[in-house]
Motif scaffolding. Structure first.
Motif, PDB file in Angstrom:
ATOM      1  N   ASP B 280     -16.895  13.174 -23.115  1.00 39.88           N
ATOM      2  CA  ASP B 280     -17.744  12.210 -22.391  1.00 39.88           C
ATOM      3  C   ASP B 280     -18.613  11.413 -23.360  1.00 39.88           C
ATOM      4  OD1 ASP B 280     -16.732  12.882 -19.938  1.00 39.88           O
ATOM      5  OD2 ASP B 280     -18.365  14.263 -19.404  1.00 39.88           O
ATOM      6  N   GLU B 281     -19.183  12.128 -24.332  1.00 42.14           N
ATOM      7  CA  GLU B 281     -20.073  11.486 -25.299  1.00 42.14           C
ATOM      8  C   GLU B 281     -19.305  10.482 -26.167  1.00 42.14           C
ATOM      9  OE1 GLU B 281     -22.583  14.541 -27.070  1.00 42.14           O
ATOM     10  OE2 GLU B 281     -23.080  13.097 -28.656  1.00 42.14           O
ATOM     11  N   LEU B 282     -18.130  10.900 -26.667  1.00 45.48           N
ATOM     12  CA  LEU B 282     -17.331  10.018 -27.529  1.00 45.48           C
ATOM     13  C   LEU B 282     -16.798   8.813 -26.747  1.00 45.48           C
ATOM     14  CD1 LEU B 282     -15.362  12.694 -29.605  1.00 45.48           C
ATOM     15  CD2 LEU B 282     -17.178  11.195 -30.446  1.00 45.48           C
ATOM     16  N   ARG B 283     -16.495   9.039 -25.477  1.00 49.80           N
ATOM     17  CA  ARG B 283     -16.011   7.937 -24.630  1.00 49.80           C
ATOM     18  C   ARG B 283     -17.091   6.854 -24.511  1.00 49.80           C
ATOM     19  NH1 ARG B 283     -10.813   6.969 -22.324  1.00 49.80           N
ATOM     20  NH2 ARG B 283      -9.637   8.777 -22.994  1.00 49.80           N
ATOM     21  N   LYS B 284     -18.359   7.304 -24.423  1.00 52.85           N
ATOM     22  CA  LYS B 284     -19.465   6.343 -24.342  1.00 52.85           C
ATOM     23  C   LYS B 284     -19.551   5.500 -25.609  1.00 52.85           C
ATOM     24  CE  LYS B 284     -22.411   8.717 -21.060  1.00 52.85           C
ATOM     25  NZ  LYS B 284     -23.335   9.860 -21.040  1.00 52.85           N
ATOM     26  N   GLN B 285     -19.070   6.079 -26.723  1.00 51.09           N
ATOM     27  CA  GLN B 285     -19.050   5.331 -27.993  1.00 51.09           C
ATOM     28  C   GLN B 285     -17.766   4.517 -28.130  1.00 51.09           C
ATOM     29  OE1 GLN B 285     -19.565   8.277 -31.084  1.00 51.09           O
ATOM     30  NE2 GLN B 285     -21.279   9.210 -30.007  1.00 51.09           N
ATOM     31  N   GLY B 286     -16.949   4.504 -27.076  1.00 48.13           N
ATOM     32  CA  GLY B 286     -15.725   3.707 -27.094  1.00 48.13           C
ATOM     33  C   GLY B 286     -14.516   4.398 -27.691  1.00 48.13           C
ATOM     34  N   LYS B 287     -14.646   5.694 -28.016  1.00 53.12           N
ATOM     35  CA  LYS B 287     -13.521   6.425 -28.597  1.00 53.12           C
ATOM     36  C   LYS B 287     -12.588   6.880 -27.473  1.00 53.12           C
ATOM     37  CE  LYS B 287     -15.577   6.765 -32.733  1.00 53.12           C
ATOM     38  NZ  LYS B 287     -15.105   6.016 -33.903  1.00 53.12           N
ATOM     39  N   LYS B 288     -11.305   6.608 -27.633  1.00 50.47           N
ATOM     40  CA  LYS B 288     -10.336   7.022 -26.608  1.00 50.47           C
ATOM     41  C   LYS B 288      -9.828   8.417 -26.918  1.00 50.47           C
ATOM     42  CE  LYS B 288      -8.915   2.747 -24.588  1.00 50.47           C
ATOM     43  NZ  LYS B 288      -7.778   1.915 -24.179  1.00 50.47           N
ATOM     44  N   ASP B 362     -21.172  19.611 -32.111  1.00 51.03           N
ATOM     45  CA  ASP B 362     -21.011  19.036 -33.448  1.00 51.03           C
ATOM     46  C   ASP B 362     -19.693  19.469 -34.098  1.00 51.03           C
ATOM     47  OD1 ASP B 362     -23.265  17.543 -33.365  1.00 51.03           O
ATOM     48  OD2 ASP B 362     -24.523  18.949 -34.504  1.00 51.03           O
ATOM     49  N   LYS B 365     -17.001  17.420 -32.553  1.00 48.49           N
ATOM     50  CA  LYS B 365     -17.087  16.037 -33.040  1.00 48.49           C
ATOM     51  C   LYS B 365     -16.528  15.939 -34.457  1.00 48.49           C
ATOM     52  CE  LYS B 365     -21.214  15.204 -30.548  1.00 48.49           C
ATOM     53  NZ  LYS B 365     -22.662  15.061 -30.678  1.00 48.49           N
ATOM     54  N   LYS B 369     -13.415  13.620 -35.766  1.00 51.49           N
ATOM     55  CA  LYS B 369     -13.487  12.670 -36.886  1.00 51.49           C
ATOM     56  C   LYS B 369     -12.364  12.934 -37.883  1.00 51.49           C
ATOM     57  CE  LYS B 369     -18.428  11.813 -36.783  1.00 51.49           C
ATOM     58  NZ  LYS B 369     -19.643  12.520 -37.210  1.00 51.49           N
TER      59      LYS B 369
END
Lengths: 182, 381
Positions: B280-288, B362, B365, B369
């Motif tokens: 959810d958090e990464l999606r908010k940053q535009g990561k698919k 973390d 995440k 990355k």
């Protein structure tokens, strides 16, 4: 979502504090999760329990590192445990002590609140049982759970296992602490 | 009825709803709460199972084997060294095609001695012939116990099932759980009607010697059945959805936001819940990015995983176990699944959460990355 850490000593019932908090939050139509600091419990040793309360489904299952609220059941822990560890800036610290917040020498930007739950517990139980009474302070200060739901949660936890008398005493103690908390 | 209960209690309530005839039990952290609750139910007259208080886990699983061979629904639970001690008999239960259901509160193996969570105990029993289902919530634990009996006792399966829940990280968590009604469970899960059973009036031999001219056929039969159980697991998940309006992906894997994702995190157990938050958090940053939760580790749902990865460029695999000298088990399985595919995603393995080390957002995440770079196993410490 708010995250809560409860500090106590083995045998004081910090884990039960978390359980009753989670049950009460659920009665208030919130989602909740609680778990102990996983490990081997020893009577009298510092222990921790954790809880999360949220309006939405709680998915996260990591431990809590930056609580919004810290509850301290036993003020003697202040000498040996960093109870403010990771507590968010302006976070709430609720301590069972007969001292005033200003006398505790915690010179940080926290909302420090104290309540003498031990004295109330001694009057009601005849023993220093503070784990449930401190929930009265938590309810009054944070408004995250209602007093009404707390009494329901006490019934759910104690009626079957400890009987009506114990449940009533716990409710009485929670209400007394609630009323005494400013 | 929804109540805030401990995940161990959810397992015990699931078992109670299935009314096993015999429950051999031996305590071991962090599983003990499960059998303690069951002992409470029996003591309080809420469950009529026969409790056998055995002297070791080897005896617990042996007693379960014996009871199940008599045609009785059976349950037991264990963890870590207890499961390791059962090792010998696990293969016998599976080979004899006895549909025992067992909960495993996943815990690390010694040495060094460690009572906390990882998946090394059940992963080390990967080849025992038990179906292994990993759950991520108290609700899923309760529901999966009930599904486990329906899968195991299906006459096209007749294999034992391990329901694996993360020790402490799930077993000791209190959260809201919908407790199913007995009459609804009775409709979903019929009484156990064994195909064969030990009966003095109609004597048969179970588990005799398999000479070189038959042993391999038995092994192949069991293997084929394990593969066929993929469809039964899916069916049971669908039937559960019809009965209780709740399901877990297709029963084998569950995905989250994978449809348009370029990258996926693959995990088992509670790491999946934390991964949902990170997705959810990464999606908010535009990561698919999305999640692939592997619920069924055995049978391993290769085709189901491949099908959901059509547009996936990279998969980060979180392993809460390590096959010393090689890599994490889920990483091995996933890479093997894609080997014969023309289009392969980059797959990277991450070892995390061993011996109770917390898996944090973390960590996930960091794993995300790194799938955009190289492809060696790394440790998340």
């Amino acid at each position: 979502m708010i995250e809560i850490r409860i500090h106590g000593r083995g045998g004081q019932g910090a884990v039960t504090t978390g359980q009753i908090m989670a049950i009460a939050a659920f009665y208030d139509n919130k989602q909740s999760q609680t778990f102990p600091m996983f490990g081997v419990e020893r009577s009298g040793a510092p222990v921790q329990a954790f809880a999360r309360i949220s309006d939405e489904k709680i998915n996260i299952r990591s431990q809590i590192y930056n609580p919004d609220i810290v509850i301290v059941l036993d003020a003697s822990l202040l000498e040996t445990v960093d109870v403010t560890s990771g507590l968010k800036e302006k976070g709430t610290l609720i301590i069972n002590t007969n001292k005033k917040p200003s006398d505790l020498n915690i010179n940080r930007n926290f909302n420090i609140r104290t309540v003498d739950a031990t004295s109330i517990a001694l009057k009601i139980f005849g023993r220093p049982i503070v784990n449930t009474p401190m929930l009265g302070a938590f309810s009054k200060i944070t408004k995250e759970i209602s007093l009404n739901s707390l009494t329901k949660a006490i019934d759910e936890t104690f009626l079957k296992t400890k009987g009506k008398k114990i449940a009533e005493l716990n409710k009485k103690a929670i209400t007394a602490v609630y009323n005494q908390t400013k | 009825m929804k109540k805030v209960i401990e995940a161990s209690t959810a397992v015990a309530l699931g078992v109670k709803l299935c009314e096993p005839g015999v429950i051999p039990m031996y305590p071991i952290t962090p599983q003990t709460h499960i059998v303690e609750r069951l002992a409470d139910y029996i003591n309080d007259g809420l469950l009529s199972s026969e409790m056998i208080h055995v002297e070791s886990e080897h005896s617990a699983i042996s007693a379960a084997l014996g009871a199940e061979a008599m045609g009785v629904r059976t349950f037991t639970a264990t963890a870590s060294q207890g499961l390791a001690l059962m090792h010998e008999i696990l293969f016998v239960v599976a080979g004899m095609r006895l549909p025992v259901v067992m909960a495993v509160a996943n815990r690390a193996l010694s040495a060094p001695i460690n009572i906390w969570n990882d998946h090394q105990d059940s992963i080390s029993e990967r080849d025992s012939g038990w179906i292994q289902l990993y759950v991520e919530s108290a609700q899923e634990a309760l529901d999966t116990i009930i599904q486990a009996y329906k899968i195991a006792e299906n006459r096209k399966v007749l294999l034992p099932v391990m329901v694996c829940l993360d020790g402490f990280t799930l077993s000791h968590v209190y959260e809201p759980v919908d407790i199913l009604k007995q009459e609804d469970v009775n409709k979903f899960l019929p009484q156990y009607n064994p195909l064969f059973k030990l009966d003095p009036k109609k004597p048969i031999t179970m588990g005799p010697i398999g000479f070189p001219n038959t042993y391999m056929e038995f092994r192949k039969q069991t293997h084929d059945t394990m593969l066929d159980s993929i469809n039964i697991i899916k069916d049971v998940n669908n039937q559960f959805k019809e009965s209780f309006n709740r399901s877990y992906g297709n029963g084998l894997i569950e995905t989250y936001k994978i449809e348009d994702a370029n990258y996926a995190i693959a995990a088992m157990g509670t790491a999946c819940s934390t991964t949902r938050v990170v997705v959810d958090e990464l999606r908010k940053q535009g990561k698919k990015v999305g999640l692939i939760k592997i619920k069924s580790f055995r049978p391993f749902p290769k085709q189901e995983i491949i099908s959901c990865c059509k547009n996936i460029k990279g998969i980060a695999v979180i392993d809460r176990n390590i096959s010393l000298g090689n890599e994490g088990a889920l990483y091995t399985e996933l890479r093997s699944a894609f080997y014969n595919q023309n289009k392969k995603p980059i797959i990277k393995g991450f070892i995390a959460g061993l011996g109770g080390r917390d898996i944090t957002p973390d960590h996930i995440k960091t794993a995300f990355k790194k799938i955009e770079n190289s492809s060696d196993t790394e440790w998340l410490l």
